[in-house]
Design a protein around this motif. Structure first.
Motif, PDB file in Angstrom:
ATOM      1  N   SER A 134     -47.928  63.044  79.732  1.00 52.48           N
ATOM      2  CA  SER A 134     -47.056  62.965  78.564  1.00 52.48           C
ATOM      3  C   SER A 134     -46.725  64.372  78.075  1.00 52.48           C
ATOM      4  O   SER A 134     -47.228  65.365  78.594  1.00 52.48           O
TER       5      SER A 134
ATOM      6  N   ARG B 108     -43.120  47.902  79.978  1.00 57.00           N
ATOM      7  CA  ARG B 108     -44.178  48.848  79.668  1.00 57.00           C
ATOM      8  C   ARG B 108     -44.755  49.526  80.907  1.00 57.00           C
ATOM      9  O   ARG B 108     -45.523  50.477  80.793  1.00 57.00           O
TER      10      ARG B 108
ATOM     11  N   GLN C  84     -50.464  55.102  77.333  1.00 59.73           N
ATOM     12  CA  GLN C  84     -51.306  56.209  77.778  1.00 59.73           C
ATOM     13  C   GLN C  84     -52.730  55.693  78.030  1.00 59.73           C
ATOM     14  O   GLN C  84     -53.588  55.753  77.156  1.00 59.73           O
TER      15      GLN C  84
ATOM     16  N   TYR D   2     -50.317  54.007  72.584  1.00 57.28           N
ATOM     17  CA  TYR D   2     -49.031  54.662  72.818  1.00 57.28           C
ATOM     18  C   TYR D   2     -48.906  55.905  71.941  1.00 57.28           C
ATOM     19  O   TYR D   2     -49.587  56.044  70.927  1.00 57.28           O
ATOM     20  N   HIS D   3     -47.962  56.758  72.346  1.00 58.92           N
ATOM     21  CA  HIS D   3     -47.575  57.887  71.497  1.00 58.92           C
ATOM     22  C   HIS D   3     -46.175  58.310  71.917  1.00 58.92           C
ATOM     23  O   HIS D   3     -45.974  59.380  72.498  1.00 58.92           O
ATOM     24  N   CYS D   4     -45.192  57.446  71.654  1.00 60.45           N
ATOM     25  CA  CYS D   4     -43.849  57.716  72.160  1.00 60.45           C
ATOM     26  C   CYS D   4     -42.784  57.146  71.240  1.00 60.45           C
ATOM     27  O   CYS D   4     -43.027  56.201  70.480  1.00 60.45           O
TER      28      CYS D   4
ATOM     29  N   THR E 125     -47.558  58.727  83.041  1.00 60.97           N
ATOM     30  CA  THR E 125     -47.885  58.089  81.768  1.00 60.97           C
ATOM     31  C   THR E 125     -47.002  58.651  80.664  1.00 60.97           C
ATOM     32  O   THR E 125     -46.790  59.861  80.582  1.00 60.97           O
ATOM     33  N   CYS E 126     -46.479  57.760  79.831  1.00 57.70           N
ATOM     34  CA  CYS E 126     -45.626  58.121  78.708  1.00 57.70           C
ATOM     35  C   CYS E 126     -44.395  58.876  79.209  1.00 57.70           C
ATOM     36  O   CYS E 126     -43.508  58.289  79.828  1.00 57.70           O
TER      37      CYS E 126
ATOM     38  N   LEU F 135     -45.591  53.300  80.220  1.00 60.61           N
ATOM     39  CA  LEU F 135     -45.177  53.893  78.955  1.00 60.61           C
ATOM     40  C   LEU F 135     -46.392  54.148  78.070  1.00 60.61           C
ATOM     41  O   LEU F 135     -46.417  55.093  77.285  1.00 60.61           O
TER      42      LEU F 135
END
Length: 247
Positions: free
Chosen positions: A64, A192, A208, A161-163, A91-92, A206
């Motif tokens: 990410s 996802r 993490q 998540y972090h998006c 990832t992400c 998507l």
């Protein structure tokens, strides 16, 4: 004698990013087997110009942290992994750019763009999420028989998540009949994760999964990536097995 595995973590390392802290932890956990010796190093995106910058690695984890310093470098790494059969986990931001690379170079969408990098582009395959997933968690539902389901040994998982960007649902139909297929969705049916059918190990999420290590939980996808790298190395050392060819 243990199998030596070297992972290239493609991304612009930032010690203040939790996912960047947890990826090495996940790989260290995956390397606890007495049959494996796992090492890794960060590969800044602006260091990547050609496949020669990546041939020393047994697998690639595209981390990410987008917008990357060099989106072109990240895309070059993804393409190299896809075409060479090198085990790959994105990832992400790695997920977003894996979809973008495939759209451009396989689906023929030469103008495909990421809305974060090119907000005025005519064709976005990665668009802003209707609801931000920064700091959010949720259940994901995995396709039976997928690499994800095999790694988790289950058909559901609770992920972090972090998006703010995700897959554009309006272009999902373009994947029909292609090698890339959706293998995880959330409760609302949003994409996802994706995988490549013909590739030995090409998974992009998507979410993490590495963040599980921050809660002292295992990261099955890190284990699966390392095992795929070890399996590929064994095959490469066997002259009776044909090499992987992009299909």
């Amino acid at each position: 004698m243990p199998c030596n595995i070297k992972i290239g973590i493609v991304g612009d390392q930032n010690a203040a990013t939790p996912a960047h802290v947890s990826i090495p932890l996940a790989l260290a956990q995956a390397g606890l087997s007495p049959d494996l010796f796992v090492s890794w190093e960060w590969v800044p995106t602006h260091f990547i110009a050609t496949s020669d910058d990546l041939v020393q690695y047994d697998a690639i984890w595209c981390a990410s942290g987008s917008p990357y310093r060099s989106p072109a470098g990240a895309l070059a790494a993804i393409r190299f992994a896809r075409e060479s059969g090198l085990p790959f986990l994105g990832t992400c931001g790695g997920f977003q750019h894996a979809v973008l690379e495939y759209a451009r170079n396989v689906l023929g969408m030469a103008d495909a763009a990421h809305a974060e990098d090119s907000p005025d582009a005519a064709l976005h395959v990665i668009t802003p999420l209707g609801c931000s997933l920064v700091g959010r968690t949720g259940d994901v539902f995995l396709t039976d028989g997928s690499l994800l389901a095999k790694a988790y040994g289950a058909l559901t998982s609770h992920e972090a998540y972090h998006c703010n960007y995700g897959f554009n649902a309006e272009v999902e139909a373009a994947l029909d009949g292609s090698d890339m297929h959706v293998t995880a969705r959330d409760a609302d049916g949003a994409v996802r994760a994706v995988e490549l059918r013909s590739h030995p190990f090409f998974v992009a999420t998507l979410f993490q999964p590495e963040r599980a290590l921050l809660q002292s939980h295992p990261c099955p996808l890190a284990d699966a990536l390392v095992q795929a790298a070890a399996d590929r190395k064994l095959v490469a050392n066997s002259p009776s097995d044909p090499p992987f060819r992009d299909r």
